[in-house]
Scaffold this motif. Structure first.
Motif, short mmCIF file in Angstrom:
data_model
loop_
_atom_site.label_atom_id
_atom_site.label_comp_id
_atom_site.label_asym_id
_atom_site.label_seq_id
_atom_site.Cartn_x
_atom_site.Cartn_y
_atom_site.Cartn_z
N VAL A 1 7.29 -7.94 -10.23
CA VAL A 1 5.97 -8.90 -10.09
C VAL A 1 5.15 -8.54 -8.88
CG1 VAL A 1 5.20 -11.39 -9.55
CG2 VAL A 1 7.39 -11.03 -10.64
N GLU A 2 5.62 -8.35 -7.79
CA GLU A 2 4.96 -8.03 -6.54
C GLU A 2 4.38 -6.79 -6.33
OE1 GLU A 2 7.54 -8.95 -3.33
OE2 GLU A 2 7.52 -11.08 -3.54
N HIS A 3 5.19 -5.76 -6.95
CA HIS A 3 4.72 -4.20 -6.73
C HIS A 3 3.58 -4.28 -7.81
CE1 HIS A 3 5.20 -0.03 -6.23
NE2 HIS A 3 5.06 0.17 -7.68
N ASP B 1 15.17 -11.31 -4.99
CA ASP B 1 14.38 -10.58 -4.43
C ASP B 1 14.00 -9.27 -4.87
OD1 ASP B 1 14.25 -12.61 -2.66
OD2 ASP B 1 15.62 -11.65 -0.97
N ARG C 1 12.04 -9.51 -8.27
CA ARG C 1 10.78 -10.03 -8.06
C ARG C 1 9.74 -8.96 -7.43
NH1 ARG C 1 11.75 -13.68 -4.12
NH2 ARG C 1 10.80 -12.29 -2.41
N GLN C 2 10.33 -8.22 -6.50
CA GLN C 2 9.48 -7.36 -5.78
C GLN C 2 9.08 -6.13 -7.03
OE1 GLN C 2 9.97 -3.70 -4.55
NE2 GLN C 2 8.11 -3.79 -3.22
N MET D 1 3.16 -2.29 -0.57
CA MET D 1 3.97 -2.48 -1.77
C MET D 1 4.90 -1.25 -2.31
SD MET D 1 4.50 -5.31 -2.86
CE MET D 1 4.43 -6.31 -1.25
N MET E 1 12.21 -14.58 -9.91
CA MET E 1 11.52 -15.03 -8.81
C MET E 1 12.62 -15.37 -7.54
SD MET E 1 8.60 -14.52 -9.30
CE MET E 1 7.43 -15.10 -8.39
N THR F 1 0.30 -6.34 -7.13
CA THR F 1 -0.43 -5.87 -5.88
C THR F 1 -1.24 -4.66 -5.96
OG1 THR F 1 1.19 -7.19 -4.37
CG2 THR F 1 -0.51 -5.49 -3.39
#
Length: 145
Positions: free
Chosen positions: A90-92, A83, A86-87, A137, A80, A95
């Motif tokens: 986790v985020e991609h 960047d 994490r993207q 994303m 986390m 989302t």
């Protein structure tokens, strides 16, 4: 194997976003023109749904065969703080899964609607939300290079 799945995931992304855009515009046009929800409209929306689910499947396979997935065991929750990781880790995926859930909900809700306007409205709302989340994303720095 990784490069093949990555290529499939990249090409399917173009198809998924394009079809989702077409389905969204079609639904918005049908909603504003108060037209009949015809089999063509159903086919466009269904095809977008299917290709988006194929894209998700390719993405999930890619996620687990990626070298970056190993970072979970090496770094744990310290991912986390990075960047890029994490993207991508986790985020991609999270989302995009939420976006596909919204698109699927829109498809399911449209089937329960009796009115043509209601069918177009459900598709327009949920597909638009899904499309926006997907566009938000996309890892453009990797995808366009």
């Amino acid at each position: 194997m990784y490069n093949t799945i990555l290529s499939v995931h990249s090409y399917l992304a173009y198809a998924a976003l394009g079809l989702l855009f077409i389905a969204t515009i079609n639904a918005i046009f049908g909603l504003t023109s108060k037209g009949l929800f015809k089999s063509k409209d159903r086919s466009i929306s269904l095809f977008a749904l299917i290709v988006c689910h194929m894209q998700l499947l390719a993405g999930l396979i890619l996620y687990f065969v990626s070298e970056k997935f190993e970072q979970w065991s090496l770094l744990g929750m310290k991912i986390m703080k990075n960047d890029e990781l994490r993207q991508l880790l986790v985020e991609h995926p999270l989302t995009n899964i939420i976006a596909l859930v919204l698109i699927t909900i829109g498809w399911s809700k449209h089937k329960k609607e009796e009115s043509n306007n209601g069918k177009f409205k459900k598709i327009a709302i949920f597909y638009t939300l899904g499309l926006l989340l997907l566009l938000l994303m996309v890892p453009y720095n990797q995808w366009l290079s």
